[in-house]
Motif scaffolding. Structure first.
Motif, mmCIF file in Angstrom:
data_model
loop_
_atom_site.group_PDB
_atom_site.id
_atom_site.type_symbol
_atom_site.label_atom_id
_atom_site.label_comp_id
_atom_site.label_asym_id
_atom_site.label_seq_id
_atom_site.Cartn_x
_atom_site.Cartn_y
_atom_site.Cartn_z
ATOM 1 N N GLY A 122 0.760 -1.245 0.000
ATOM 2 C CA GLY A 122 0.000 0.000 0.000
ATOM 3 C C GLY A 122 0.785 1.286 0.000
ATOM 4 N N TRP A 123 2.092 1.210 0.003
ATOM 5 C CA TRP A 123 2.920 2.416 -0.032
ATOM 6 C C TRP A 123 3.327 2.682 -1.477
ATOM 7 C CZ3 TRP A 123 3.358 5.678 3.908
ATOM 8 C CH2 TRP A 123 3.008 5.208 5.183
ATOM 9 N N VAL A 124 2.587 3.582 -2.120
ATOM 10 C CA VAL A 124 2.734 3.828 -3.546
ATOM 11 C C VAL A 124 3.203 5.260 -3.780
ATOM 12 C CG1 VAL A 124 1.526 3.858 -5.771
ATOM 13 C CG2 VAL A 124 0.898 2.161 -4.023
ATOM 14 N N ASP A 125 4.270 5.388 -4.576
ATOM 15 C CA ASP A 125 4.809 6.709 -4.894
ATOM 16 C C ASP A 125 3.724 7.573 -5.532
ATOM 17 O OD1 ASP A 125 6.573 8.831 -5.274
ATOM 18 O OD2 ASP A 125 7.386 8.016 -7.142
ATOM 19 N N GLY A 126 3.537 8.761 -4.977
ATOM 20 C CA GLY A 126 2.563 9.706 -5.506
ATOM 21 C C GLY A 126 1.171 9.558 -4.941
ATOM 22 N N LYS A 127 0.913 8.450 -4.258
ATOM 23 C CA LYS A 127 -0.413 8.229 -3.667
ATOM 24 C C LYS A 127 -0.356 8.232 -2.142
ATOM 25 C CE LYS A 127 -2.346 5.793 -7.571
ATOM 26 N NZ LYS A 127 -3.019 4.607 -8.055
ATOM 27 N N THR A 128 0.515 7.401 -1.584
ATOM 28 C CA THR A 128 0.608 7.300 -0.128
ATOM 29 C C THR A 128 1.967 7.750 0.401
ATOM 30 O OG1 THR A 128 1.241 4.978 -0.337
ATOM 31 C CG2 THR A 128 -1.096 5.450 0.055
ATOM 32 N N MET A 129 2.897 8.002 -0.509
ATOM 33 C CA MET A 129 4.220 8.513 -0.133
ATOM 34 C C MET A 129 4.847 9.187 -1.349
ATOM 35 S SD MET A 129 6.778 5.258 -0.026
ATOM 36 C CE MET A 129 6.957 4.160 -1.407
ATOM 37 N N ALA A 130 5.851 9.969 -1.076
ATOM 38 C CA ALA A 130 6.631 10.600 -2.143
ATOM 39 C C ALA A 130 8.030 10.006 -2.101
ATOM 40 C CB ALA A 130 6.694 12.104 -1.947
ATOM 41 N N VAL A 131 8.483 9.485 -3.253
ATOM 42 C CA VAL A 131 9.811 8.883 -3.338
ATOM 43 C C VAL A 131 10.766 9.870 -3.975
ATOM 44 C CG1 VAL A 131 11.189 7.030 -4.353
ATOM 45 C CG2 VAL A 131 8.894 6.543 -3.463
ATOM 46 N N LEU A 132 11.849 10.157 -3.298
ATOM 47 C CA LEU A 132 12.907 11.003 -3.835
ATOM 48 C C LEU A 132 14.074 10.085 -4.167
ATOM 49 C CD1 LEU A 132 11.128 12.793 -1.889
ATOM 50 C CD2 LEU A 132 13.046 14.356 -1.897
ATOM 51 N N LEU A 133 14.324 9.914 -5.459
ATOM 52 C CA LEU A 133 15.346 8.982 -5.929
ATOM 53 C C LEU A 133 16.321 9.728 -6.838
ATOM 54 C CD1 LEU A 133 16.307 6.055 -5.933
ATOM 55 C CD2 LEU A 133 14.669 5.580 -7.732
ATOM 56 N N PRO A 134 17.248 10.476 -6.215
ATOM 57 C CA PRO A 134 18.225 11.236 -7.014
ATOM 58 C C PRO A 134 19.129 10.294 -7.809
ATOM 59 C CG PRO A 134 18.290 11.877 -4.688
ATOM 60 C CD PRO A 134 17.456 10.639 -4.787
ATOM 61 N N GLU A 135 19.751 10.846 -8.827
ATOM 62 C CA GLU A 135 20.728 10.071 -9.594
ATOM 63 C C GLU A 135 21.849 9.630 -8.666
ATOM 64 O OE1 GLU A 135 20.912 9.021 -12.857
ATOM 65 O OE2 GLU A 135 18.822 9.654 -12.891
ATOM 66 N N PRO A 136 22.275 8.382 -8.777
ATOM 67 C CA PRO A 136 23.372 7.902 -7.938
ATOM 68 C C PRO A 136 24.680 8.646 -8.241
ATOM 69 C CG PRO A 136 22.270 6.085 -9.061
ATOM 70 C CD PRO A 136 21.750 7.342 -9.658
ATOM 71 N N VAL A 137 25.497 8.773 -7.225
ATOM 72 C CA VAL A 137 26.827 9.368 -7.381
ATOM 73 C C VAL A 137 27.840 8.472 -6.681
ATOM 74 C CG1 VAL A 137 26.040 11.743 -7.602
ATOM 75 C CG2 VAL A 137 26.526 10.833 -5.351
ATOM 76 N N ARG A 138 29.064 8.479 -7.154
ATOM 77 C CA ARG A 138 30.074 7.562 -6.609
ATOM 78 C C ARG A 138 31.057 8.221 -5.646
ATOM 79 N NH1 ARG A 138 30.200 2.625 -8.004
ATOM 80 N NH2 ARG A 138 29.006 1.873 -9.764
ATOM 81 N N ASP A 139 31.109 9.528 -5.621
ATOM 82 C CA ASP A 139 32.101 10.165 -4.754
ATOM 83 C C ASP A 139 31.448 10.704 -3.477
ATOM 84 O OD1 ASP A 139 31.870 13.434 -5.303
ATOM 85 O OD2 ASP A 139 31.128 12.157 -6.918
ATOM 86 N N GLU A 140 32.234 10.808 -2.428
ATOM 87 C CA GLU A 140 31.729 11.242 -1.127
ATOM 88 C C GLU A 140 31.128 12.644 -1.192
ATOM 89 O OE1 GLU A 140 33.148 11.814 3.500
ATOM 90 O OE2 GLU A 140 34.414 10.656 2.143
ATOM 91 N N ALA A 141 31.764 13.554 -1.911
ATOM 92 C CA ALA A 141 31.239 14.921 -2.013
ATOM 93 C C ALA A 141 29.848 14.922 -2.659
ATOM 94 C CB ALA A 141 32.194 15.805 -2.814
ATOM 95 N N GLY A 142 29.662 14.095 -3.676
ATOM 96 C CA GLY A 142 28.355 13.993 -4.321
ATOM 97 C C GLY A 142 27.316 13.403 -3.389
ATOM 98 N N LEU A 143 27.696 12.369 -2.631
ATOM 99 C CA LEU A 143 26.781 11.790 -1.654
ATOM 100 C C LEU A 143 26.406 12.805 -0.585
ATOM 101 C CD1 LEU A 143 28.401 8.259 -1.204
ATOM 102 C CD2 LEU A 143 26.131 8.735 -2.176
ATOM 103 N N GLU A 144 27.376 13.575 -0.129
ATOM 104 C CA GLU A 144 27.094 14.608 0.878
ATOM 105 C C GLU A 144 26.133 15.652 0.327
ATOM 106 O OE1 GLU A 144 31.031 15.912 1.900
ATOM 107 O OE2 GLU A 144 31.309 14.271 3.346
ATOM 108 N N ARG A 145 26.329 16.055 -0.923
ATOM 109 C CA ARG A 145 25.437 17.042 -1.550
ATOM 110 C C ARG A 145 24.018 16.499 -1.642
ATOM 111 N NH1 ARG A 145 23.697 16.891 -6.362
ATOM 112 N NH2 ARG A 145 25.380 15.580 -7.156
ATOM 113 N N ILE A 146 23.878 15.265 -2.106
ATOM 114 C CA ILE A 146 22.548 14.679 -2.232
ATOM 115 C C ILE A 146 21.893 14.510 -0.860
ATOM 116 C CG2 ILE A 146 21.291 12.574 -2.843
ATOM 117 C CD1 ILE A 146 23.142 12.392 -5.297
ATOM 118 N N MET A 147 22.665 14.096 0.126
ATOM 119 C CA MET A 147 22.104 13.942 1.474
ATOM 120 C C MET A 147 21.587 15.277 1.980
ATOM 121 S SD MET A 147 21.318 11.803 3.769
ATOM 122 C CE MET A 147 20.661 12.000 5.422
#
Length: 122
Positions: free
Chosen positions: A30-55
């Motif tokens: 029952g947990w459906v993106d756009g209906k019961t929750m919003a999913v934020l799925l940014p583009e993956p990144v491989r470096d720590e600085a990119g992960l920190e920015r996305i976080m």
């Protein structure tokens, strides 16, 4: 004005199949993106600085839960917040020894999830 949907944010270094499986399983209960929750799925990144920015972007978006996929993502998430719940996925290491959780049975704090840890040599 509509009710605010809970926000689930992903922090990952790759688009693992396990992310899609998790979203499918959540939809089945029952947990459906756009209906019961919003999913934020940014583009993956491989470096720590990119992960920190996305976080930081996820925190600014006021996510209610972060799924951190892989050890580097978990480490960045844990460093970034003590308040937003973090679910570890595919953490390679021992989160107890690294003092991210109190124990495997009762993690405490804001971190829980799965991990794998190689025992012994070889």
């Amino acid at each position: 004005m509509g009710e605010r949907l809970p926000k689930l944010g992903f922090l990952a270094i790759s688009r693992a199949d396990s992310i899609d499986v998790l979203l499918e399983q959540l939809a089945e209960i029952g947990w459906v993106d756009g209906k019961t929750m919003a999913v934020l799925l940014p583009e993956p990144v491989r470096d720590e600085a990119g992960l920190e920015r996305i976080m930081q972007e996820l925190l600014a978006a006021e996510v209610d839960l972060v799924v951190a996929q892989t050890r580097p993502a978990v480490m960045v998430a844990v460093k970034a917040t003590k308040h937003v719940p973090i679910v570890m996925g595919a953490f390679n290491g021992d989160p107890v020894k690294e003092r991210m959780v109190a124990s495997a049975a009762r993690p405490g704090n804001n971190v829980t999830g799965t991990y794998y840890h190689r025992v012994g040599g070889g």
